[in-house]
Every structure is written in C-alpha cells, then in structure tokens.
Design a protein around this motif. Structure first.
Motif, short mmCIF file in Angstrom:
data_model
loop_
_atom_site.label_atom_id
_atom_site.label_comp_id
_atom_site.label_asym_id
_atom_site.label_seq_id
_atom_site.Cartn_x
_atom_site.Cartn_y
_atom_site.Cartn_z
N GLU A 170 -2.21 -3.35 -2.78
CA GLU A 170 -1.94 -4.72 -2.32
C GLU A 170 -2.14 -5.66 -3.51
OE1 GLU A 170 -4.79 -7.28 -0.92
OE2 GLU A 170 -5.57 -6.62 -2.84
N GLY A 171 -1.79 -6.93 -3.32
CA GLY A 171 -1.76 -7.84 -4.46
C GLY A 171 -2.91 -8.83 -4.57
N THR A 172 -3.68 -9.03 -3.50
CA THR A 172 -4.70 -10.08 -3.53
C THR A 172 -5.81 -9.78 -4.54
OG1 THR A 172 -4.21 -10.45 -1.21
CG2 THR A 172 -6.19 -11.51 -2.07
N TYR A 220 3.77 -13.59 -6.19
CA TYR A 220 4.13 -12.35 -6.89
C TYR A 220 5.12 -11.57 -6.05
CZ TYR A 220 0.36 -10.96 -3.72
OH TYR A 220 -0.45 -10.81 -2.62
N LEU A 249 -8.30 -5.45 6.11
CA LEU A 249 -8.96 -5.62 4.81
C LEU A 249 -10.24 -6.42 5.01
CD1 LEU A 249 -5.56 -6.47 4.41
CD2 LEU A 249 -6.28 -5.57 2.20
N PHE A 285 6.06 0.56 -1.33
CA PHE A 285 6.75 -0.51 -0.61
C PHE A 285 6.61 -1.77 -1.46
CE2 PHE A 285 2.97 -2.74 0.97
CZ PHE A 285 2.01 -1.76 0.80
N GLY A 339 -4.37 -14.31 5.25
CA GLY A 339 -5.55 -14.99 5.73
C GLY A 339 -6.36 -15.58 4.60
N VAL A 357 1.67 -14.54 -1.80
CA VAL A 357 1.18 -15.78 -2.42
C VAL A 357 -0.34 -15.85 -2.30
CG1 VAL A 357 3.28 -16.94 -1.60
CG2 VAL A 357 1.13 -17.40 -0.46
N ALA A 372 4.85 -9.86 7.94
CA ALA A 372 4.04 -10.60 6.97
C ALA A 372 2.64 -10.77 7.55
CB ALA A 372 4.65 -11.97 6.68
N ARG A 411 7.37 2.11 7.34
CA ARG A 411 6.13 2.37 6.60
C ARG A 411 6.40 3.36 5.48
NH1 ARG A 411 1.50 5.14 9.68
NH2 ARG A 411 1.42 3.32 11.04
N PHE A 412 6.09 2.94 4.27
CA PHE A 412 6.41 3.74 3.09
C PHE A 412 5.19 3.92 2.21
CE2 PHE A 412 10.01 1.30 4.56
CZ PHE A 412 10.96 2.30 4.74
N GLU A 427 0.15 6.43 3.04
CA GLU A 427 0.17 6.38 4.50
C GLU A 427 1.15 7.41 5.00
OE1 GLU A 427 -0.41 2.60 6.66
OE2 GLU A 427 0.56 1.71 4.92
P1 HAM Z 1 -1.32 -6.20 4.59
O1 HAM Z 1 -1.34 -6.59 6.03
O2 HAM Z 1 -2.03 -4.94 4.24
O3 HAM Z 1 -1.92 -7.42 3.78
O4 HAM Z 1 0.16 -6.11 4.10
C1 HAM Z 1 1.06 -7.20 4.21
C2 HAM Z 1 2.43 -6.74 4.65
O5 HAM Z 1 2.91 -5.70 3.76
C3 HAM Z 1 2.47 -6.08 6.02
O6 HAM Z 1 2.54 -7.04 7.04
C4 HAM Z 1 3.75 -5.25 5.93
O7 HAM Z 1 4.88 -6.07 6.18
C5 HAM Z 1 3.75 -4.81 4.48
N1 HAM Z 1 3.23 -3.43 4.38
C6 HAM Z 1 1.95 -3.03 4.31
N2 HAM Z 1 1.88 -1.69 4.20
C7 HAM Z 1 3.14 -1.22 4.21
C8 HAM Z 1 3.74 0.08 4.11
N3 HAM Z 1 3.00 1.18 3.98
N4 HAM Z 1 5.10 0.18 4.15
C9 HAM Z 1 5.85 -0.94 4.28
N5 HAM Z 1 5.35 -2.19 4.35
C10 HAM Z 1 4.02 -2.33 4.32
C11 HAM Z 1 -2.07 -7.44 2.42
O8 HAM Z 1 -1.61 -6.61 1.68
C12 HAM Z 1 -2.79 -8.67 1.92
N6 HAM Z 1 -2.93 -8.54 0.45
C13 HAM Z 1 -2.05 -9.93 2.29
C14 HAM Z 1 -2.74 -11.15 1.80
C15 HAM Z 1 -2.42 -11.90 0.71
N7 HAM Z 1 -3.82 -11.69 2.34
C16 HAM Z 1 -4.17 -12.74 1.63
N8 HAM Z 1 -3.33 -12.86 0.62
#
Ligand code: HAM
Length: 414
Positions: A81-83, A106, A259, A124, A284, A129, A281, A120-121, A114
């Motif tokens: 993830e990017g945070t 970004y 998270l 991905f 938080g 932001v 999306a 789900r990939f 996974e």
């Molecule tokens: P997350 O809920 O883990 O949050 O991922 C955000 C979005 O990434 C998900 O709603 C989904 O659309 C996509 N996603 C996650 N895992 C997969 C996967 N295995 N395959 C396809 N799409 C996927 C975060 O990653 C946090 N960093 C978001 C955030 C930014 N919170 C605060 N700032």
C-alpha cells in the motif's frame, strides 16, 4: 506455451490501457485544484516501514507481504500500500517544515499475496492521496468531496459512500475492552485466526473474512457508541459538512478497515457491481502515524482508489474508447510509395495519426483493412496523383471523396 505471467499478476493491454491512461489523467486534473502534488516513492521499502506502519497483526503484514532478504541480508518488502511509504518520505525529507497542509498523490503498483479472484490481484494499482497537517473535520469532508468529484468525472455513479469513526487512543481502549468481553462469550465460534487475534488485536476480528466470524460481528458492540466527546464532535461535524456538500453517505458502524494506523474517520466507497466486500476506494484518518515514524505530531488523512476495480466499473458502464487512425495511407507504385512515406512522416510530426501499408496488396484489400482499423480517411496516392501533386481521399463514415493538393494536407486537418 513456455512462459506465463505470474498468478494474480496481469498485463494491461490495449485497448484497456487507454482507459487506464484516461483514469490517470482525470485523477491528475481533479486533484490539482484541490492542491495535491505528485509524489513518487520506491516500490520497495525496508520491511519495518510496513510492519510498524500497517500493524504486526493485520492480515496484510501477517500473510500478504512479498518480503525477501536482499543480498546483504536486509529484509525488504514490495509495497502492499502507499500510505506508510509516503509517511516515511514525509518524515525522512522533513516535509513537515513546509507550510501545512501538505497534499500528495501517487499512482502505481502495489503487491499483496492474496488469493486472486474477481477484482483481487497480487499486483494491483492504486491512485492514492495523503494529506498532512490538518485535523479539522472540514478536511475529511474535503477529501471525500475530491473523491466524489473524481468518480463524477470518470463517469461512475451508483456508488455507496460509507463512513465511520473508529475513535482515538483515548476511547478505543475502552471499546477494545468491551469487544474483548463480548468476544470471550463467542470464543468457540471464532475461526482459528480470530481465536489468536481476539486478545492481541480484537478489532481485526471485525474485519475477518470467514463467514462464522461475520455472523458474530453483527452482534458485537459498535465502536460509535464508545467515542469520546472529541471524537464524537469530530464525527458529527464531518457528517454535517458532508450534508452541506450534498455527498450522499451512510454511516456504517461495522466498518473498521484492515489497517491499524487509522484513527477517527474511516471510509469506503463500494459498488454493487463489485460484490459484497469489494471497495473501489477506501481510506481514513491516521493522526498518530507520523509520530510513530519519528516525525512531529502531525495528523494525516488519505484514500486509495483501486484502479483495476475502477477500470472494470467504467468498462461495464461506458466501454472503451480507443483512439483510431485518422489516415490510412494506400500508395500504389514505387515512386508514390516513397512520396507517401515522406508525407506520412511530416504528418506524424504534426501529430496526425497515419497508418502506412507496406504490403503492396490490392486497393480493395487495403480498404478492407482501413475499415477494420476504423480509420477516418483513406488516402489514395498513385502515379496520377503523384504527377498532379495531389492526394485523393475517401472519408469512410459517409463515403465522401475528393482530391487535395499535397501541400494543403496539413490545412485539411485544420
Ligand atoms: P486498502 O483498503 O487496503 O487501503 O486499499 C484501497 C483500495 O485498493 C481498495 O479499496 C481496493 O479498491 C484496492 N485494492 C486493495 N487490495 C487489492 C487487491 N488485492 N486487488 C485489487 N485491488 C485492491 C489502503 O491501501 C490505504 N493505504 C488507503 C489509504 C490511503 N488510507 C489512507 N490513505
């Protein structure tokens, strides 16, 4: 076939890639007026960035990370993830000394081990932001407004905005205790992972994907009933601003997110099309994460959009508009082919899309090919045209034909 792509990892081919480009450029256009600037962090970080950032007992850290030792024996992880990486960059580069709030976005690949399935990939992509330095609930509403604006611009509707508050360091421990007390009575019905989680990180039980645990979740105490006055006021104010901005939302007290860094506001944007548990999306607030990374007490909030899921939604709704050639050049005879070759180069330099045909096939078969390529015009260029210094054209949509001076070709396209 000798080589295949890795399971859960996919090629993005044309025409789909055009949709991706459109989505990415829309994101840039939407984020700019809100003051967001691009940040690019590496796809690989020291593993601690994620174990500390996301939390040791989350699914991501426990079982989904691509972690390996480099040749010097240091543990590295492909970013899930990017945070956490953006927070690491913010602290490392002292970006907190710039005027607050600092706003970054970004776009890039993320990696999670996974189980691959629809939407789900393992590799991905996210458009994410992160906003640093503002704890006012108006910022939370602003971030959600930007997300609404983005979905509007890419033409996706029928989305559900779900929001929740998961409290802070002051009120969450009280909720945690209440949850543990509740789970103690349910312990036999929990899955083996949750039996282990329930004392270490009971909130994770609420995020468990096992069906039985989902049933228990429905009866569990809700976190919103345990918010301290500060968190309650913050959440009430956020809801007020969302109403002011006319962003339709639903409070989902069951949503805890996967998270550990979240405090107060959490949200998810879901669509029926993606199925029950799939968010397009999510994001938080993370008011303690910057300190956790050794930075000052600066609050943060952000979200990430899943590009694969978004692309599937857009494709279902609008299909894909792939750019097509403007001109299909059919030159006949050696001299004409040479002149066409040169003219095509000039046209392309000016930005006109030209397909040249080196096959020497009959005019009829070239017309067929131009049709298949959905070209706007076929240019016919033979000995006669060459000697007259002209080009004959035919517009494929309505069959209109004509002849233009070779030197006027650029004006022809305005
Ligand atoms: P997350 O809920 O883990 O949050 O991922 C955000 C979005 O990434 C998900 O709603 C989904 O659309 C996509 N996603 C996650 N895992 C997969 C996967 N295995 N395959 C396809 N799409 C996927 C975060 O990653 C946090 N960093 C978001 C955030 C930014 N919170 C605060 N700032």
């Amino acid at each position: 076939m000798k080589y295949r792509a890795i399971k859960g990892v996919q090629d993005i081919l044309p025409p789909d890639v055009y949709l991706w480009q459109e989505v990415e450029s829309t994101a840039r256009q939407v984020f700019a007026p809100f003051g967001y600037r691009e940040i690019r962090t590496p796809v690989m970080e020291f593993t601690e960035v994620f174990t500390r950032g996301i939390g040791e007992t989350t699914d991501i850290v426990e079982k989904e990370m691509y972690t390996f030792n480099d040749r010097a024996g240091r543990s590295m992880t492909l970013r899930p993830e990017g945070t956490a990486p953006v927070v690491r960059a913010y602290v490392e580069n002292h970006l907190y000394s710039l005027p607050s709030p600092q706003k970054y976005y970004y776009i890039g690949p993320m990696f999670r081990y996974e189980r691959p399935q629809k939407g789900r990939f393992r590799q991905f992509h996210q458009i994410g932001v992160e906003t640093f330095g503002e704890e006012d609930p108006r910022m939370d509403a602003e971030v959600l407004d930007m997300l609404r604006c983005f979905f509007e611009r890419v033409g996706v509707d029928n989305l559900r905005f779900e929001v929740n508050s998961i409290g802070c360091d002051e009120c969450r421990p009280i909720y945690r205790r209440a949850l543990i007390d509740f789970l103690t009575g349910q312990i036999d019905s929990l899955c083996s992972d949750c039996k282990r989680r329930y004392e270490v990180n009971p909130l994770r039980v609420l995020d468990c994907k096992v069906k039985g645990c989902g049933e228990i979740k429905k009866k569990a105490p809700g976190i919103t009933d345990y918010l301290c006055s500060g968190c309650r006021e913050h959440f009430d104010a956020l809801r007020g601003y969302l109403e002011l901005l006319k962003i339709p939302f639903r409070v989902n007290p069951e949503m805890v997110r996967g998270l550990d860094y979240y405090t107060r506001t959490t949200f998810e944007v879901t669509s029926e099309f993606l199925g029950a548990r799939s968010a397009v999306a999510a994001g938080g607030r993370y008011d303690k994460l910057i300190e956790e990374f050794g930075g000052p007490a600066v609050p943060g909030i952000g979200f990430a959009i899943g590009v694969e899921r978004l692309a599937a939604l857009i494709k279902d709704r609008h299909g894909i508009r792939e750019p097509v050639p403007t001109v299909y050049f059919a030159a006949i005879g050696d001299e004409a082919e040479k002149a066409a070759y040169k003219l095509a180069s000039e046209m392309r330099t000016k930005g006109i899309r030209v397909e040249l045909d080196y096959s020497g096939a009959s005019l009829k078969s070239r017309f067929r090919k131009a049709d298949r390529l959905k070209a706007t015009y076929v240019f016919i260029f033979g000995e006669d045209e060459l000697s007259r210094g002209t080009v004959r054209y035919k517009r494929l949509s309505d069959g209109e034909q004509g002849e233009i001076n070779k030197d006027d070709v650029m004006q022809f396209f305005g």
